[in-house]
Design an enzyme around this catalytic site. Structure first.
Site, PDB file in Angstrom:
ATOM      1  CE  LYS A  36      -0.433  -0.330   5.015  1.00 11.98           C
ATOM      2  NZ  LYS A  36      -1.281  -0.110   6.175  1.00 11.98           N
ATOM      3  NE  ARG A 135      -5.640  -0.112  11.865  1.00 16.32           N
ATOM      4  CZ  ARG A 135      -4.450  -0.324  11.336  1.00 16.32           C
ATOM      5  NH1 ARG A 135      -3.495   0.597  11.451  1.00 16.32           N
ATOM      6  NH2 ARG A 135      -4.165  -1.430  10.709  1.00 16.32           N
ATOM      7  CE1 TYR A 257      14.940  30.981   8.257  1.00 18.25           C
ATOM      8  CE2 TYR A 257      15.026  28.635   7.755  1.00 18.25           C
ATOM      9  CZ  TYR A 257      14.859  29.948   7.349  1.00 18.25           C
ATOM     10  OH  TYR A 257      14.620  30.219   6.030  1.00 18.25           O
ATOM     11  CG  MET A 305      11.175  24.097   2.019  1.00 25.34           C
ATOM     12  SD  MET A 305      10.327  25.310   1.004  1.00 25.34           S
ATOM     13  CE  MET A 305       9.303  26.132   2.179  1.00 25.34           C
TER      14      MET A 305
HETATM   15  C1  LIG Z   1      -3.739  -4.767   8.205  1.00 29.63           C
HETATM   16  C2  LIG Z   1      -2.276  -4.702   7.949  1.00 29.63           C
HETATM   17  N1  LIG Z   1      -1.601  -5.847   7.723  1.00 29.63           N
HETATM   18  C3  LIG Z   1      -0.264  -5.845   7.485  1.00 29.63           C
HETATM   19  C4  LIG Z   1       0.457  -4.655   7.475  1.00 29.63           C
HETATM   20  C5  LIG Z   1       1.944  -4.692   7.253  1.00 29.63           C
HETATM   21  O1  LIG Z   1       2.566  -4.325   8.449  1.00 29.63           O
HETATM   22  P1  LIG Z   1       4.152  -4.167   8.551  1.00 29.63           P
HETATM   23  O2  LIG Z   1       4.515  -3.098   7.619  1.00 29.63           O
HETATM   24  O3  LIG Z   1       4.363  -3.786   9.971  1.00 29.63           O
HETATM   25  O4  LIG Z   1       4.738  -5.488   8.207  1.00 29.63           O
HETATM   26  C6  LIG Z   1      -0.206  -3.444   7.699  1.00 29.63           C
HETATM   27  C7  LIG Z   1       0.562  -2.209   7.703  1.00 29.63           C
HETATM   28  O5  LIG Z   1       0.231  -1.184   8.197  1.00 29.63           O
HETATM   29  C8  LIG Z   1      -1.606  -3.473   7.946  1.00 29.63           C
HETATM   30  O6  LIG Z   1      -2.283  -2.342   8.178  1.00 29.63           O
END
Ligand SMILES: Cc1ncc(COP(=O)(O)O)c(C=O)c1O
Length: 391
Positions: A36, A135, A257, A305
């Protein structure tokens, strides 16, 4: 024009090696990949393709849009799961691109099963049960309803079941075992065709956590899922930049800064072309390090920046001239050590890497190479992970 800015090198062979290591550790469970957020910002096209070539068949993304993009990269053979679930208005797109939803509540189960009935064929899915994250996923009362009314699953069989660990980077945390037992009980009651609990750190917890399918993300990209131990995974990301300017200052001159750093001795300072606009976090002001070969150079003053300033007083002058190369991320400044200095996690460092960096991909060779053998043996690692679990 010759490019002069920072260079972000992404080592695809290291990603392939990390995948093989995770697959060995999973010991019989299928090893999926979480890609993702543009493969944690490393470039989904290159990353997912190399994972597919390395044997990965199952991929998790967060959103439908990510799934559609991934389908066009991977072709028909891969299974693509959408973690954020499905809604009525996503159905046509999910069917067209053969995207499998993770069903996060009873409403989504109803939507997907009604769709399956209309299609006149079973539709694949993974049902997410919440075991503590609060969640996504079915809460306890919805799991009870599902258990007592299996007709809700019409058209969804065979379905998968998943949950997500909340503290698995701490092997001794008792929540791990609690979640594992709770998830195992849901599996006994709901009888899924396949079950998935472990992310990267969960894989290291050992076989009882693996079930049928593991879902690592961050370990593929080189971060250590268990910061207290040696990193069994290979570094993937290297960020380098060339010195723009060198100057000498004397007390009581200050740097940057807000004059947040003042010289107490004659000091040599190098200015490098990386800043918070590139995702080099401001929290690294007066805290982070970059490196020249193996020698660390501390960040002085605030992150700007587009610029950082580092102390090169102790470094050989000939190694720190304008144009000399510094390592911003990469041994000895590991992703995890940088995250620690910034007060964050490797995930945020990776997903913040900015668009101005020139990206260079080191290709995968497609076979295990020598460096596989120099790292800890996967079997002994698995053994020690199991030992820790049962302790
Ligand atoms: C539902 C779920 N499974 C697996 C993963 C993978 O986790 P990791 O990157 O800690 O291996 C994530 C990552 O956020 C997740 O949200």
């Amino acid at each position: 024009m010759e490019p002069t800015g920072p260079v972000l090198t992404i080592d695809l062979e290291a990603i392939a090696r990390n995948y093989r290591r995770l697959r060995d550790l999973a010991a019989g469970a299928e090893c999926a990949a979480v890609v993702k957020a543009n493969a944690y910002n490393l470039g989904i096209e290159r990353v997912a393709s190399v994972l597919q070539q390395t044997g990965c068949r199952t991929f998790f993304v967060a959103t439908l849009e990510e799934g559609v993009a991934l389908r066009s990269i991977l072709g028909e053979r891969a299974e693509i799961l959408i973690l954020n679930g499905v809604g009525e208005r996503h159905l046509a797109c999910s069917l067209e691109h053969r995207l499998t939803p993770v069903l996060n509540d009873l409403g989504q189960i109803e939507t997907w099963s009604a769709c399956a009935r209309r299609q006149g064929r079973p539709l694949s899915s993974i049902i997410h049960v919440d075991t503590g994250m609060s969640r996504l996923g079915l809460p306890d009362e919805e799991i009870r309803l599902l258990r007592h009314d299996p007709a809700r699953l019409a058209g969804l069989e065979p379905f998968g079941l998943m949950s997500h660990l909340l503290a698995c980077d701490e092997p001794q945390n008792e929540r791990n075992d609690q979640q594992r037992k709770e998830f195992a009980a849901h599996c006994r009651n709901l009888r899924p065709a396949r079950a998935s609990l472990a992310n990267s750190a969960g894989v290291l917890l050992g076989a009882p956590y693996h079930f049928d399918l593991v879902r690592p993300g961050i370990a593929l990209y080189g971060s250590n899922p268990r910061p207290a131990d040696l990193n069994p995974f290979s570094e993937v990301v290297r960020l380098t930049a060339k010195i723009l300017q060198v100057r000498h200052i004397d007390p009581p001159q200050t740097v940057g800064y807000d004059a947040s750093w003042s010289a107490r001795r004659p000091t040599r300072i190098a200015t490098l072309p990386v800043g918070y606009a590139d995702g080099y976090l401001r929290s690294l002001s007066n805290r982070g390090f970059c490196a020249f070969d193996d020698i660390l150079a501390p960040i002085l003053g605030r992150i700007s920046m587009d610029l950082i300033t580092v102390d090169i007083t102790e470094l050989p002058e000939e190694r720190t001239l304008p144009g000399s190369e510094a390592t911003i991320i990469g041994h000895p400044v590991t992703l995890d050590s940088l995250a620690l200095s910034a007060g964050t996690i490797a995930y945020e460092i990776l997903t913040s890497l900015g668009p101005r960096y020139r990206r260079v991909y080191r290709p995968a060779t497609g076979k295990s190479n020598a460096s596989d053998q120099t790292e800890p043996d996967a079997r002994s690692l698995r053994k020690s992970a199991n030992n820790e679990t049962s302790a």
